[in-house]
Write a protein that holds these residues in place. Structure first.
Motif, PDB file in Angstrom:
ATOM      1  N   VAL A  23       0.869  -1.186   0.000  1.00 59.10           N
ATOM      2  CA  VAL A  23       0.000   0.000   0.000  1.00 59.10           C
ATOM      3  C   VAL A  23       0.900   1.228   0.000  1.00 59.10           C
ATOM      4  CG1 VAL A  23      -1.893  -1.141   1.211  1.00 59.10           C
ATOM      5  CG2 VAL A  23      -0.104  -0.012   2.534  1.00 59.10           C
ATOM      6  N   LYS A  24       0.292   2.374  -0.217  1.00 58.72           N
ATOM      7  CA  LYS A  24       1.046   3.628  -0.157  1.00 58.72           C
ATOM      8  C   LYS A  24       0.282   4.618   0.704  1.00 58.72           C
ATOM      9  CE  LYS A  24      -0.844   5.301  -4.586  1.00 58.72           C
ATOM     10  NZ  LYS A  24      -1.694   4.126  -4.833  1.00 58.72           N
ATOM     11  N   GLU A  25       0.956   5.684   1.107  1.00 54.58           N
ATOM     12  CA  GLU A  25       0.322   6.694   1.948  1.00 54.58           C
ATOM     13  C   GLU A  25      -0.858   7.318   1.221  1.00 54.58           C
ATOM     14  OE1 GLU A  25       3.317   9.425   3.156  1.00 54.58           O
ATOM     15  OE2 GLU A  25       4.439   7.961   4.345  1.00 54.58           O
ATOM     16  N   GLY A  26      -1.975   7.434   1.949  1.00 53.62           N
ATOM     17  CA  GLY A  26      -3.197   7.975   1.371  1.00 53.62           C
ATOM     18  C   GLY A  26      -4.181   6.906   0.942  1.00 53.62           C
ATOM     19  N   ASP A  27      -3.729   5.640   0.844  1.00 51.90           N
ATOM     20  CA  ASP A  27      -4.635   4.565   0.439  1.00 51.90           C
ATOM     21  C   ASP A  27      -5.656   4.272   1.539  1.00 51.90           C
ATOM     22  OD1 ASP A  27      -3.304   4.330  -1.899  1.00 51.90           O
ATOM     23  OD2 ASP A  27      -2.440   2.342  -1.517  1.00 51.90           O
ATOM     24  N   GLU A  28      -6.853   3.895   1.110  1.00 45.82           N
ATOM     25  CA  GLU A  28      -7.867   3.396   2.039  1.00 45.82           C
ATOM     26  C   GLU A  28      -7.736   1.872   2.108  1.00 45.82           C
ATOM     27  OE1 GLU A  28     -10.180   4.874   3.846  1.00 45.82           O
ATOM     28  OE2 GLU A  28     -10.105   6.956   3.150  1.00 45.82           O
ATOM     29  N   GLY A  56      -1.962   6.992   6.907  1.00 44.85           N
ATOM     30  CA  GLY A  56      -1.400   8.322   7.103  1.00 44.85           C
ATOM     31  C   GLY A  56       0.091   8.362   6.820  1.00 44.85           C
ATOM     32  N   LYS A  57       0.821   7.363   7.334  1.00 44.05           N
ATOM     33  CA  LYS A  57       2.266   7.351   7.139  1.00 44.05           C
ATOM     34  C   LYS A  57       2.787   5.927   7.207  1.00 44.05           C
ATOM     35  CE  LYS A  57       6.631   9.353   8.786  1.00 44.05           C
ATOM     36  NZ  LYS A  57       7.287  10.235   9.757  1.00 44.05           N
ATOM     37  N   LEU A  58       3.744   5.615   6.311  1.00 46.31           N
ATOM     38  CA  LEU A  58       4.442   4.339   6.333  1.00 46.31           C
ATOM     39  C   LEU A  58       5.820   4.556   6.944  1.00 46.31           C
ATOM     40  CD1 LEU A  58       3.561   3.066   2.729  1.00 46.31           C
ATOM     41  CD2 LEU A  58       2.336   2.626   4.860  1.00 46.31           C
ATOM     42  N   HIS A  59       6.122   3.847   7.998  1.00 46.21           N
ATOM     43  CA  HIS A  59       7.370   4.043   8.732  1.00 46.21           C
ATOM     44  C   HIS A  59       8.418   3.065   8.219  1.00 46.21           C
ATOM     45  CE1 HIS A  59       5.635   6.751  11.839  1.00 46.21           C
ATOM     46  NE2 HIS A  59       4.524   6.075  11.543  1.00 46.21           N
ATOM     47  N   GLY A  60       9.242   3.520   7.328  1.00 47.82           N
ATOM     48  CA  GLY A  60      10.308   2.683   6.787  1.00 47.82           C
ATOM     49  C   GLY A  60      10.127   2.443   5.305  1.00 47.82           C
ATOM     50  N   LYS A  61      11.211   2.047   4.672  1.00 48.01           N
ATOM     51  CA  LYS A  61      11.181   1.734   3.241  1.00 48.01           C
ATOM     52  C   LYS A  61      11.783   0.349   3.038  1.00 48.01           C
ATOM     53  CE  LYS A  61      15.540   4.257   2.382  1.00 48.01           C
ATOM     54  NZ  LYS A  61      15.743   4.670   3.764  1.00 48.01           N
ATOM     55  N   VAL A  71       6.759   1.376  15.636  1.00 50.41           N
ATOM     56  CA  VAL A  71       5.650   1.827  14.799  1.00 50.41           C
ATOM     57  C   VAL A  71       5.917   1.429  13.346  1.00 50.41           C
ATOM     58  CG1 VAL A  71       4.326   3.817  13.993  1.00 50.41           C
ATOM     59  CG2 VAL A  71       5.152   3.742  16.344  1.00 50.41           C
ATOM     60  N   LEU A  72       4.922   0.811  12.718  1.00 50.24           N
ATOM     61  CA  LEU A  72       5.046   0.387  11.327  1.00 50.24           C
ATOM     62  C   LEU A  72       4.173   1.234  10.411  1.00 50.24           C
ATOM     63  CD1 LEU A  72       6.318  -1.721   9.427  1.00 50.24           C
ATOM     64  CD2 LEU A  72       4.310  -3.164   9.830  1.00 50.24           C
ATOM     65  N   VAL A  73       2.927   1.459  10.817  1.00 51.16           N
ATOM     66  CA  VAL A  73       1.982   2.231  10.000  1.00 51.16           C
ATOM     67  C   VAL A  73       1.175   3.147  10.906  1.00 51.16           C
ATOM     68  CG1 VAL A  73       0.048   2.115   8.386  1.00 51.16           C
ATOM     69  CG2 VAL A  73       1.791   0.338   8.331  1.00 51.16           C
ATOM     70  N   THR A  74       0.971   4.391  10.454  1.00 52.45           N
ATOM     71  CA  THR A  74       0.087   5.330  11.144  1.00 52.45           C
ATOM     72  C   THR A  74      -1.165   5.491  10.306  1.00 52.45           C
ATOM     73  OG1 THR A  74       1.933   6.518  12.146  1.00 52.45           O
ATOM     74  CG2 THR A  74      -0.194   7.658  12.057  1.00 52.45           C
ATOM     75  N   PHE A  75      -2.329   5.348  10.955  1.00 53.71           N
ATOM     76  CA  PHE A  75      -3.614   5.438  10.266  1.00 53.71           C
ATOM     77  C   PHE A  75      -4.306   6.749  10.606  1.00 53.71           C
ATOM     78  CE2 PHE A  75      -4.255   1.101   8.700  1.00 53.71           C
ATOM     79  CZ  PHE A  75      -3.302   0.421   9.424  1.00 53.71           C
ATOM     80  N   GLY A  76      -5.064   7.267   9.628  1.00 55.15           N
ATOM     81  CA  GLY A  76      -6.019   8.331   9.893  1.00 55.15           C
ATOM     82  C   GLY A  76      -7.392   7.705  10.012  1.00 55.15           C
ATOM     83  N   GLU A  77      -8.404   8.497  10.361  1.00 58.41           N
ATOM     84  CA  GLU A  77      -9.753   7.980  10.445  1.00 58.41           C
ATOM     85  C   GLU A  77     -10.272   7.674   9.049  1.00 58.41           C
ATOM     86  OE1 GLU A  77     -11.296   7.173  13.124  1.00 58.41           O
ATOM     87  OE2 GLU A  77      -9.738   7.908  14.436  1.00 58.41           O
ATOM     88  N   VAL A  78     -11.242   6.783   8.955  1.00 63.79           N
ATOM     89  CA  VAL A  78     -11.840   6.455   7.668  1.00 63.79           C
ATOM     90  C   VAL A  78     -12.479   7.708   7.079  1.00 63.79           C
ATOM     91  CG1 VAL A  78     -13.594   5.075   6.508  1.00 63.79           C
ATOM     92  CG2 VAL A  78     -12.264   4.102   8.371  1.00 63.79           C
ATOM     93  N   GLY A  79     -12.138   8.048   5.856  1.00 66.95           N
ATOM     94  CA  GLY A  79     -12.709   9.210   5.185  1.00 66.95           C
ATOM     95  C   GLY A  79     -12.064  10.516   5.579  1.00 66.95           C
ATOM     96  N   GLU A  80     -11.012  10.489   6.364  1.00 65.18           N
ATOM     97  CA  GLU A  80     -10.370  11.720   6.810  1.00 65.18           C
ATOM     98  C   GLU A  80      -9.691  12.423   5.635  1.00 65.18           C
ATOM     99  OE1 GLU A  80      -6.662  11.452   9.124  1.00 65.18           O
ATOM    100  OE2 GLU A  80      -7.738  12.589  10.629  1.00 65.18           O
ATOM    101  N   VAL A  81      -9.892  13.748   5.532  1.00 66.90           N
ATOM    102  CA  VAL A  81      -9.307  14.494   4.423  1.00 66.90           C
ATOM    103  C   VAL A  81      -7.835  14.717   4.683  1.00 66.90           C
ATOM    104  CG1 VAL A  81     -11.467  15.658   3.879  1.00 66.90           C
ATOM    105  CG2 VAL A  81      -9.923  16.688   5.529  1.00 66.90           C
ATOM    106  N   ALA A  82      -7.076  14.935   3.610  1.00 66.97           N
ATOM    107  CA  ALA A  82      -5.635  15.126   3.735  1.00 66.97           C
ATOM    108  C   ALA A  82      -5.336  16.430   4.438  1.00 66.97           C
ATOM    109  CB  ALA A  82      -5.001  15.115   2.350  1.00 66.97           C
ATOM    110  N   GLU A  83      -4.150  16.459   5.100  1.00 69.20           N
ATOM    111  CA  GLU A  83      -3.786  17.660   5.837  1.00 69.20           C
ATOM    112  C   GLU A  83      -3.561  18.851   4.916  1.00 69.20           C
ATOM    113  OE1 GLU A  83      -1.461  15.317   9.455  1.00 69.20           O
ATOM    114  OE2 GLU A  83      -0.417  16.735   8.134  1.00 69.20           O
TER     115      GLU A  83
END
Length: 568
Positions: A23-28, A56-61, A71-83
């Motif tokens: 997955v990539k950042e921003g994916d649902e 929201g964020k992928l920690h590492g490449k 921490v591996l992945v940071t999530f935003g709320e479902v449907g949350e708009v981008a900052e």
């Protein structure tokens, strides 16, 4: 925002390497959707998402090594708009709140932890013991529950720091991988006790939190197209007849709670009880104990369509004859049923009605792991076996045979390192081990365990015996850990302690060899001094011919025999 920490992927190692992000950042993402491939010591494992939401964020490449618990992945709320989006107006915020069902509002500040794959590749695990209770405040990586997987009891750590608001299941319950295990009420301790309306709303929220093809198990609710395996396992354990249980779950599905309530109330009734009045009222001509009649007479009754209950027995000691059957078929004299009871009161008392029903038993836990391991071996290993007998007459009385076997394995492994190795058939690589970790096959009612005596080459025979005894006690108390069963370099199967002379033991990849010891026997041997009575030990060595030559295997077996022939 929610953070997902890298769990222990079942290898017992402190870290894992990122192979590829899926997955990539921003994916649902949805619950259980694979997010990343992580390489552990022995395999590449797909790590699923425990939440439904926006990345929201992928920690590492790729290539980065992530510590377990980091921490591996940071999530935003479902449907949350981008900052980066324009600041929403109050109207937009109101619209967003209206778009969400009211039932989901209690979920704010709460997280549900789903049971991860504990490394055995099995679809479920059983709760052994809760280490926390509802209302407790836990820290990241604090053990919350002991779960029994295929071969071990595993402590599941908390991925969050916060307050435990709900525990899903109790000791003995079987939880599916990906199903809710623990619900957290946030980090602040401000969550209020759930009122009945909130509880219902929470159930609605969890019912939509994940999907499994054919069945969904969320908390205590089971939604299934067919009977759910978890509910069946619980019903079997509590001896509850599912056909007598009314489901209260979605679409009438039977939940674990329904099964427990049925077990407590005793509302389920035996099919045997229901059938007994029918047996008393009707006639069972197929039952050889119902009436005294020979097989030939019964066959004639079936041919003529005569119920033996309509026949007046005129034979010796109340038996029914061919004439009785023929007379009844002509509509002649027949005895009233009440005057010819099928069985006397004494017979009925001594032979109660029995209703036998044979059902397939779901293989899980240790037996399932054994089945999967054997199938994997059969699909990959090229097994070849050598058998031989060794004279152990020189052993003094009271010799610890198991410790001698282990010592002989260690001695032979040092002389022929090719047999104390791991082989990777995909990459055609082998690893020769400088130390000797001996797996000991242990039979148990639950199935086959193979605990490991690590660094057996550094132990004396007393140390080996003490370690084996310790492992046996762990198996009996179901406290065997994964570390106790990993990293064996060669295996010993002492099947002769029960029965059997020779065998073809199964090699467990990535190992390349296993030694089986058969049952002792005495035999007469012709020597230079005449005929002697010798005590012989049968040996069976199976090795993977992809990794070892026949000469290496023969030299290894000869080294084992040489050590076993010694008096001490």
């Amino acid at each position: 925002m929610k953070q997902f920490n890298l769990p222990d992927l079942g290898e017992g190692l402190p870290d894992a390497e990122i192979v590829r992000w899926l997955v990539k950042e921003g994916d649902e993402v949805t619950v259980d959707q694979p997010m990343v491939e992580m390489e552990t010591a022995k395999a590449v494992v797909e790590v699923p998402s425990p939440f439904a939401g926006r990345i929201g964020k992928l920690h590492g490449k790729e290539g980065d090594v992530i510590d377990v618990g980091a921490v591996l992945v940071t999530f935003g709320e479902v449907g949350e708009v981008a900052e980066e989006a324009p600041e929403p107006t109050p109207v937009a915020e109101a619209t967003k709140e209206e778009a969400q069902p009211q039932a989901s509002t209690p979920a704010t500040g709460s997280d549900t932890f789903l049971l991860p794959d504990l490394g055995e590749g099995l679809p479920d695990a059983e709760i052994v013991r809760w280490l926390v209770k509802e209302g407790d405040t836990v820290t990241v990586d604090q053990p919350m529950v002991e779960m029994e997987t295929a071969k071990a009891v595993v402590e599941v750590p908390s991925p969050f720091a916060g307050k435990v608001s709900k525990l899903y299941g109790q000791a003995g319950d079987v939880i599916e991988v990906g199903a809710p295990l623990v619900e957290f009420g946030g980090t602040g301790g401000t969550s209020q006790p759930a009122t009945p309306p909130k509880e219902e709303a929470g159930e609605e929220k969890r019912a939509d939190s994940g999907t499994v093809v054919g069945a969904v198990e969320v908390g205590n609710n089971v939604v299934a197209e067919t009977a759910n395996a978890v509910v069946k396992a619980l019903a079997k354990k509590l001896k509850v007849d599912l056909t007598q249980v009314k489901g209260t779950g979605k679409d009438g599905a039977i939940t674990q709670k329904d099964v427990r309530d049925a077990a407590k109330s005793g509302a389920t009734t035996s099919t045997t009880t229901a059938q007994q009045p029918q047996q008393a009222a009707g006639v069972d001509t197929s039952n050889p104990l119902a009436y005294k009649a020979s097989p030939a007479v019964r066959a004639l009754a079936r041919k003529l369509g005569v119920d033996l209950g309509d026949c007046q027995a005129t034979g010796r000691k109340g038996s029914i004859t061919r004439d009785d059957v023929e007379q009844a078929s002509k509509g002649g004299s027949s005895a009233p049923r009440q005057s010819q009871p099928a069985m006397s009161a004494q017979q009925a008392k001594g032979l109660p009605a029995v209703n036998l029903e044979v059902k397939p038993e779901k293989v899980r836990g240790v037996r399932r792991a054994m089945a999967m391991g054997m199938a994997n071996s059969a699909a990959t290993v090229v097994p070849t076996s050598l058998v031989e007998d060794v004279d152990i007459t020189a052993w003094p009385k009271g010799t610890d045979s198991l410790a001698r076997y282990v010592r002989a394995l260690v001695t032979a492994a040092k002389q022929v390192p090719a047999m104390n190795a791991w082989f990777d058939g995909e990459n055609f690589e082998r690893l020769l081990h400088p130390n000797v970790n001996v797996g000991i096959a242990v039979d148990s009612p639950d199935g086959l365990y193979v605990p490991v005596v690590h660094n057996a080459d550094r132990m004396d025979m007393a140390g080996v015996r003490a370690r084996v005894q310790e492992l046996r006690e762990k198996i009996e108390t179901k406290s065997l850990k994964q570390d106790d069963q990993q990293n064996a370099t060669i295996t010993l199967s002492n099947f002769g302690s029960i029965a059997g002379r020779y065998g073809t033991p199964v090699v467990s990849p990535p190992q390349v060899a296993i030694l089986g010891t058969g049952r002792f026997r005495n035999e007469l041997k012709l020597t230079d001094k005449g005929i002697t009575n010798a005590k012989m030990l049968p040996l069976s060595l199976t090795f993977d011919h992809r990794a070892c030559t026949g000469g290496e295997a023969a030299r290894f077996l000869a080294a084992v025999m040489e050590d076993l022939q010694l008096a001490r």
